[in-house]
Design a protein around this motif. Sequence first.
Motif, PDB file in Angstrom:
ATOM      1  N   PHE A 241       0.824  -1.202   0.000  1.00 56.08           N
ATOM      2  CA  PHE A 241       0.000   0.000   0.000  1.00 56.08           C
ATOM      3  C   PHE A 241       0.858   1.252   0.000  1.00 56.08           C
ATOM      4  CE2 PHE A 241      -3.074  -3.071   1.538  1.00 56.08           C
ATOM      5  CZ  PHE A 241      -4.252  -2.650   0.925  1.00 56.08           C
ATOM      6  N   GLY A 242       0.329   2.275  -0.659  1.00 57.35           N
ATOM      7  CA  GLY A 242       0.942   3.594  -0.637  1.00 57.35           C
ATOM      8  C   GLY A 242      -0.156   4.636  -0.682  1.00 57.35           C
ATOM      9  N   GLU A 243       0.224   5.884  -0.919  1.00 58.28           N
ATOM     10  CA  GLU A 243      -0.739   6.974  -0.986  1.00 58.28           C
ATOM     11  C   GLU A 243      -0.478   7.841  -2.208  1.00 58.28           C
ATOM     12  OE1 GLU A 243      -0.665   9.217   2.620  1.00 58.28           O
ATOM     13  OE2 GLU A 243      -0.942   7.453   3.910  1.00 58.28           O
ATOM     14  N   LEU A 261     -13.623   8.505  -7.067  1.00 58.45           N
ATOM     15  CA  LEU A 261     -12.511   8.401  -8.004  1.00 58.45           C
ATOM     16  C   LEU A 261     -12.983   7.687  -9.258  1.00 58.45           C
ATOM     17  CD1 LEU A 261      -9.665   7.233  -5.570  1.00 58.45           C
ATOM     18  CD2 LEU A 261     -10.088   9.559  -6.404  1.00 58.45           C
ATOM     19  N   VAL A 262     -12.369   8.028 -10.395  1.00 60.35           N
ATOM     20  CA  VAL A 262     -12.682   7.364 -11.651  1.00 60.35           C
ATOM     21  C   VAL A 262     -11.460   7.480 -12.551  1.00 60.35           C
ATOM     22  CG1 VAL A 262     -13.637   9.439 -12.764  1.00 60.35           C
ATOM     23  CG2 VAL A 262     -14.410   7.168 -13.501  1.00 60.35           C
ATOM     24  N   GLU A 263     -11.290   6.532 -13.446  1.00 60.29           N
ATOM     25  CA  GLU A 263     -10.231   6.593 -14.459  1.00 60.29           C
ATOM     26  C   GLU A 263     -10.824   7.134 -15.753  1.00 60.29           C
ATOM     27  OE1 GLU A 263      -8.632   5.337 -18.160  1.00 60.29           O
ATOM     28  OE2 GLU A 263     -10.150   4.083 -17.201  1.00 60.29           O
ATOM     29  N   LEU A 264     -10.242   8.193 -16.279  1.00 62.89           N
ATOM     30  CA  LEU A 264     -10.679   8.771 -17.547  1.00 62.89           C
ATOM     31  C   LEU A 264      -9.461   8.970 -18.438  1.00 62.89           C
ATOM     32  CD1 LEU A 264     -13.180  11.537 -16.325  1.00 62.89           C
ATOM     33  CD2 LEU A 264     -13.760   9.300 -17.287  1.00 62.89           C
ATOM     34  N   GLY A 265      -9.453   8.312 -19.576  1.00 60.22           N
ATOM     35  CA  GLY A 265      -8.345   8.466 -20.511  1.00 60.22           C
ATOM     36  C   GLY A 265      -7.016   8.009 -19.963  1.00 60.22           C
ATOM     37  N   GLY A 266      -7.040   7.087 -18.999  1.00 67.89           N
ATOM     38  CA  GLY A 266      -5.803   6.602 -18.392  1.00 67.89           C
ATOM     39  C   GLY A 266      -5.338   7.414 -17.200  1.00 67.89           C
ATOM     40  N   PHE A 267      -6.101   8.466 -16.841  1.00 70.31           N
ATOM     41  CA  PHE A 267      -5.718   9.333 -15.731  1.00 70.31           C
ATOM     42  C   PHE A 267      -6.638   9.121 -14.535  1.00 70.31           C
ATOM     43  CE2 PHE A 267      -4.511  11.637 -19.622  1.00 70.31           C
ATOM     44  CZ  PHE A 267      -3.150  11.818 -19.390  1.00 70.31           C
ATOM     45  N   LEU A 268      -6.073   9.305 -13.342  1.00 72.39           N
ATOM     46  CA  LEU A 268      -6.855   9.247 -12.115  1.00 72.39           C
ATOM     47  C   LEU A 268      -7.612  10.559 -11.963  1.00 72.39           C
ATOM     48  CD1 LEU A 268      -7.440   7.573  -9.520  1.00 72.39           C
ATOM     49  CD2 LEU A 268      -5.554   8.831  -8.437  1.00 72.39           C
ATOM     50  N   CYS A 269      -8.931  10.452 -11.752  1.00 69.08           N
ATOM     51  CA  CYS A 269      -9.767  11.650 -11.636  1.00 69.08           C
ATOM     52  C   CYS A 269     -10.600  11.600 -10.365  1.00 69.08           C
ATOM     53  CB  CYS A 269     -10.703  11.782 -12.850  1.00 69.08           C
ATOM     54  SG  CYS A 269      -9.846  12.000 -14.422  1.00 69.08           S
ATOM     55  N   TYR A 290       1.001  11.174 -12.812  1.00 63.96           N
ATOM     56  CA  TYR A 290       0.657  10.313 -11.681  1.00 63.96           C
ATOM     57  C   TYR A 290       1.575  10.546 -10.490  1.00 63.96           C
ATOM     58  CZ  TYR A 290      -0.552   6.221  -8.918  1.00 63.96           C
ATOM     59  OH  TYR A 290      -0.962   5.404  -7.890  1.00 63.96           O
ATOM     60  N   GLY A 291       0.956  10.740  -9.322  1.00 65.23           N
ATOM     61  CA  GLY A 291       1.708  10.902  -8.088  1.00 65.23           C
ATOM     62  C   GLY A 291       2.180  12.313  -7.806  1.00 65.23           C
ATOM     63  N   VAL A 292       1.939  13.250  -8.727  1.00 70.72           N
ATOM     64  CA  VAL A 292       2.404  14.630  -8.554  1.00 70.72           C
ATOM     65  C   VAL A 292       1.213  15.516  -8.192  1.00 70.72           C
ATOM     66  CG1 VAL A 292       3.537  16.607  -9.628  1.00 70.72           C
ATOM     67  CG2 VAL A 292       4.273  14.276 -10.190  1.00 70.72           C
TER      68      VAL A 292
END
Length: 378
Positions: A241-243, A261-269, A290-292
């Motif tokens: 696990f991470g955050e 949360l949802v994935e749209l176009g390969g991105f976390l939204c 991702y992660g930034v």
Amino acid sequence: MNDSQVTNLPDHTLPQDILVHILSLLPAKSIGRFRCVSKPWKSLLSHPHFIKTHLNRTKQLLGEDEASLIFVSNDSGLLYSTQLKYTHHMFDEITTFATKLCFDNHRFRSYHVFNMVSCDGLVLLNDEENKFLLINPTTREFKELPTSPYALDRHLSNTISGLGYDSVNDDYKVVTSEMFVNVYSVRNGTWERADSSPYDHDVGYRFSPGTFVNGCIHWLGVRLSDASSVIAALDLGEGKFGEVSIPSWVVGDREFAFNHLVELGGFLCWYPASLLATGNTTDVYMMKEYGVMDSWTKFTISHSEPISLRPLCLLGKKQLVLVENEGCIGEKLVMCNLSGGSSKDIAVHGIADDFSVGGSFMESLVSPHCTTEAVTEC
């Protein structure tokens, strides 16, 4: 080269690598017909190498433009699907036609398909008996998952599920979160208990499925050590696990809890999913890197009435398909132009009675059995 030209090619006219290259460019549904040309073709087109090649080419060349949707008939409990690329645009409305999907005697309800998750053409959902089914709507294959030996009594607990691809072990994995986190290996057909999660995943007024992005399944959660709100991420390859950094605009636990949360176009939204939402716009935040944390970017959806939204998928970079819920009026399927702000209702034909919208998936040949040969009728 069209379908008929490929079908008329004798087996010996093309080297196998060229044949694989040509056929891997075709839609997944077309491959089923070509498996019926001859036994050598069936063997070639059912091989794991070809299935993976076809999947990768589909992602590279077609991407989100090839998204399909799943519906459930609220009367019969049967599933239906439609390909969004075959929609017909007529003035202010878009029409599409749905095809019935049969998986033996399994029936489904709206609250089951609301929590469906998909990855690489596989779809995970519960039937009306609360059994987990892993299906491929394109090939019509399905697998009923065995009950986890670690599962709690379903009447005494809430199960949050997720589905993703473990690139380290070349395996699709189903993850369930109750009091503990359990992981099912599709390739091995076995359940294992993951390391204890340092988070409480039961956040918000509705239990949402995990969102698969960048090799991890994500949930909104609360850190057990200090009760802080976080986006928890389970790395399927490492099993740890991470955050993920929370958007800087989150100001309190209430605002955090009433989001999804949802994935749209390969991105976390991240989007608000409360019927308590007011106003004529809804902001959706997308993590472009991702992660930034600083890469969270906002786009706004306009609507005429205070409603709740459920984004389903992106078509290209400008078209967002979503479900609008207007309370007592019910659901409405809509396609929004993110650049111009305009929208069109999507009318679905082919379902005889009232239906509910599930989610989106891409069409692929990936087998829910992870075997060397897919089951395709000729």
